[in-house]
Design an enzyme around this catalytic site. Sequence first.
Site, PDB file in Angstrom:
ATOM      1  CG  HIS A   1      47.123 -59.157  79.201  1.00  0.00           C
ATOM      2  ND1 HIS A   1      46.587 -59.009  80.449  1.00  0.00           N
ATOM      3  CD2 HIS A   1      47.880 -58.056  79.004  1.00  0.00           C
ATOM      4  CE1 HIS A   1      47.001 -57.866  80.982  1.00  0.00           C
ATOM      5  NE2 HIS A   1      47.794 -57.274  80.116  1.00  0.00           N
TER       6      HIS A   1
ATOM      7  N   GLY B   1      48.816 -53.132  96.176  1.00  0.00           N
ATOM      8  CA  GLY B   1      48.964 -53.198  94.724  1.00  0.00           C
ATOM      9  C   GLY B   1      47.640 -53.494  94.058  1.00  0.00           C
ATOM     10  CE1 TYR B   2      47.890 -52.941  87.913  1.00  0.00           C
ATOM     11  CE2 TYR B   2      49.856 -53.904  88.891  1.00  0.00           C
ATOM     12  CZ  TYR B   2      49.265 -53.097  87.942  1.00  0.00           C
ATOM     13  OH  TYR B   2      50.041 -52.445  87.033  1.00  0.00           O
TER      14      TYR B   2
ATOM     15  CG  HIS C   1      31.384 -35.694  69.785  1.00  0.00           C
ATOM     16  ND1 HIS C   1      32.058 -35.346  70.929  1.00  0.00           N
ATOM     17  CD2 HIS C   1      30.245 -34.936  69.759  1.00  0.00           C
ATOM     18  CE1 HIS C   1      31.384 -34.414  71.568  1.00  0.00           C
ATOM     19  NE2 HIS C   1      30.272 -34.150  70.890  1.00  0.00           N
TER      20      HIS C   1
ATOM     21  CG  LEU D   1      50.200 -58.108  83.769  1.00  0.00           C
ATOM     22  CD1 LEU D   1      50.347 -56.910  82.842  1.00  0.00           C
ATOM     23  CD2 LEU D   1      49.140 -57.846  84.827  1.00  0.00           C
TER      24      LEU D   1
ATOM     25  N   GLY E   1      49.305 -55.167 101.687  1.00  0.00           N
ATOM     26  CA  GLY E   1      49.714 -54.891 100.312  1.00  0.00           C
ATOM     27  C   GLY E   1      48.679 -54.041  99.599  1.00  0.00           C
TER      28      GLY E   1
ATOM     29  CD  GLU F   1      46.585 -77.366  84.693  1.00  0.00           C
ATOM     30  OE1 GLU F   1      46.812 -77.453  85.925  1.00  0.00           O
ATOM     31  OE2 GLU F   1      47.086 -76.481  83.966  1.00  0.00           O
TER      32      GLU F   1
ATOM     33  CB  THR G   1      46.362 -68.314  88.740  1.00  0.00           C
ATOM     34  OG1 THR G   1      47.205 -69.254  89.412  1.00  0.00           O
ATOM     35  CG2 THR G   1      46.003 -67.187  89.699  1.00  0.00           C
TER      36      THR G   1
ATOM     37  CG  LEU H   1      43.400 -50.018  94.606  1.00  0.00           C
ATOM     38  CD1 LEU H   1      43.571 -49.320  95.939  1.00  0.00           C
ATOM     39  CD2 LEU H   1      44.146 -49.279  93.509  1.00  0.00           C
TER      40      LEU H   1
END
Length: 618
Positions: free
Chosen positions: A410, A261-262, A537, A408, A259, A110, A117, A265
Amino acid sequence: MQSSMSLSLSLSSPLPTKANPSTPRSIRFCGLRREALVSNLTHRHRAVPPQRIQRSRVPVSCASTSSSNGSSASVKGGFDYDLIIIGAGVGGHGAALHAVEKGLKTAIIEGDVVGGTCVNRGCVPSKALLAVSGRMRELHDEHHMKSLGLQVSTAGYDRQAVADHANNLASKIRSNLTNSMKALGVDILTGVGTIVGPQKVRYGKAGFPEQEVTARDIIIATGSTPFVPNGIEIDGKTVFTSDHALKLEWVPDWLAIVGSGYIGLEFSDVYTALGSEVTFIEALDQLMPGFDPEIGKLAQRILINPRKIDYHTGVFAKKITPAKDGKPVQIELIDAKTKEPTETIEVDAALIATGRAPFTKGLGLENINVATQRGFVPVDEWMRVLDANGELVPHVYCIGDANGKLMLAHAASAQGISVVEQLTGRDHVLNHLSIPAACFTHPEISMVGLTEPQAREKGEKEGFEISVIKTSFKANTKALAENEGDGLAKMIYRPDTGEILGVHILGLHAADLIHEASNAIALGTKVQDIKFAVHAHPTLSEVLDELFKGTKIRYCVSPVTKSDIAIRLFTMTRHDTGHWMVISGIGPKAFVWHKFLREICRLTYCKLTSLPISEAGN
C-alpha cells in the site's frame, strides 16, 4: 483582569472556501506533512521544482475517466505515452489507474504476471492461509469454545483444498486488477522493460521481437524478491522462501523459520495451526525486533510461548543444507557477535524469512547514469530518481520496494498516486510516518508512526517531551463478548501540542483499527480534537477512543509582559482581494488571541499585523 474581544469586519467578498475559486488549489493532501502546507502557502522555502508546480498537462477541473486512455493527439512532444510504468504490481496498478483518471495516456509493462509479489506470492495468498489458520486455531481451542457454550468435534483440514483456496484467491485478484486496467484503457505491454535512454523504454520477451516506446515520464515499480543470505541452499522443497511456502505443497512436522519479522511470524501462525512445530532463528537478541518493544514482549507471550514454538536468538544460520539421501535439513548456527559456531540443528524443513531484496537488475539504469545502493534505486522525497552524482534524472521516478523507503504494497500504491499528482501539476509529498503496517497473526498486530524508543530519541534530539497512554482489550465490551480480551493498544504523543507520534495495537482486528490513527497522523489531527469523535458502542473502535480520551495535554502559556496588558489592533488583510478586518483585544490574554489569529490567517490566506493602539493612531 479578564480578556475581552470585539470584532468588526469589512469584507466585500467571503473568506476562501472550497467553493471559492480564488482559493489556492495547488496543494493536495494524502498523508502530507503539515509543514508542507505552511511553507507552500507562505515562502515556499522547499526546493520544489518550478516545472512541477507550474505545468499541468491535464486540466485539473476535468479528469478523464473514459476507457479511451487519452488520444495520440493528447500526448505532446511526439511521445507514444504520457506515462509508462515498468511493473504491474500493486504500486504500478495504483499509479496507472490514477494516471488514467487524470487524463494521462498510460502504458504498463509487465514481464511476469499482473499483480506482482503481493497478489501472486505475498500478502494476498498468505491472507488466505491465515484465514484457514485462524479458523483452525479457534476450533482447536476447547476452552474458548466451551466459554461460548459451543461443542465442536475434532477439526481437520484438507491440505490441497487449503492450497487451492490461496491459489484461487490470487487468481481472482489478479484477474480483477487486469480487468480494471483494461476497462480504463491502460495499455498492458507484455515483456521485460528496460530503460534505453531518456524517456525511452524497450520491452520484450523470449521468442518475440523487442519493441521500443517513448513517454514523457517513466515510473519504475519493479518490486522485490525474497532475500536469501549466503550459505543457504534453496531447493524449493525442504529449504524454501515465502514464494514456495504459499503453495503449501506439504506441512512438515518440524519447521525452522529463519527471521522473526512480519513474514516469519505470519507463517509460524499458519504452520503451528496446521500441526507443525516451529523453531525461530533470529540474528538479533530478541524476537520481533521491528516491533515496538512492549508490543513485541506481549506478542511473545501470546503468539509464541503458548504454542509449539521455540527459538534461538543472537545467532546466524551460517549454512543450511536441504534434506537429501534420507538426511534431514541441517542448519549450522554461529554466534551473531563472535561468529563462533554454536550448534547444528536438524529439522524437516526450513523457511527463509530474512526480508526482501529490490528487483532492479536489467532495468538499464546505467543508461541514465543511475547507480543503485544495495540494489535500491535512490530517490528524493518526491520519488524522483537520483543519478550517481546525486542529481535529478529528468522524467524518471521510482516507487515501492525498488526504492526501499517503505517496503509495503500500500505504500507503493500511495507513492505511485503521489507521483501522478506531481505529473498533473500538484506538489505532493507523502508522509511515510502516516502509513500503517499490520501483521495478520491471531490476534493481529498493527502500527503506525514511531515506536516508543524512536519517539523518545526524537524528543531528546529536538527538545520536547513525550507521553504514552495505554489501554487493554480486557476493558472493551466487544472484545469480551468475543472472549478475545488479550491485547493492548498504546499511543505515543506530545503533551505540549497533542501531536500523535505513533500508535501500536495487538489484539482482535488490530489491522482494521489502526486506520483511524494513521489518518489522524496523515491529516495532522491533534488528540485534543479527535478525542471528541463519537464511536459506536459496543465496538472494537472504542479501544482507540479510550486512548484519545485518556490523553493529557499541557497547554503552554508564555509569561505575561507589560506589552500584553494593552489594547492592540490586529488587522487581517486578504492577499487576493486586499480587503481587511480589524480585531481589537485587551488584557493579559491578548497574546493568546494573537496566536489564534495567526492560525486563522494561515487557513484563510490573510496577512496579520499587530500594532499597539497608540501606534495605530486611534
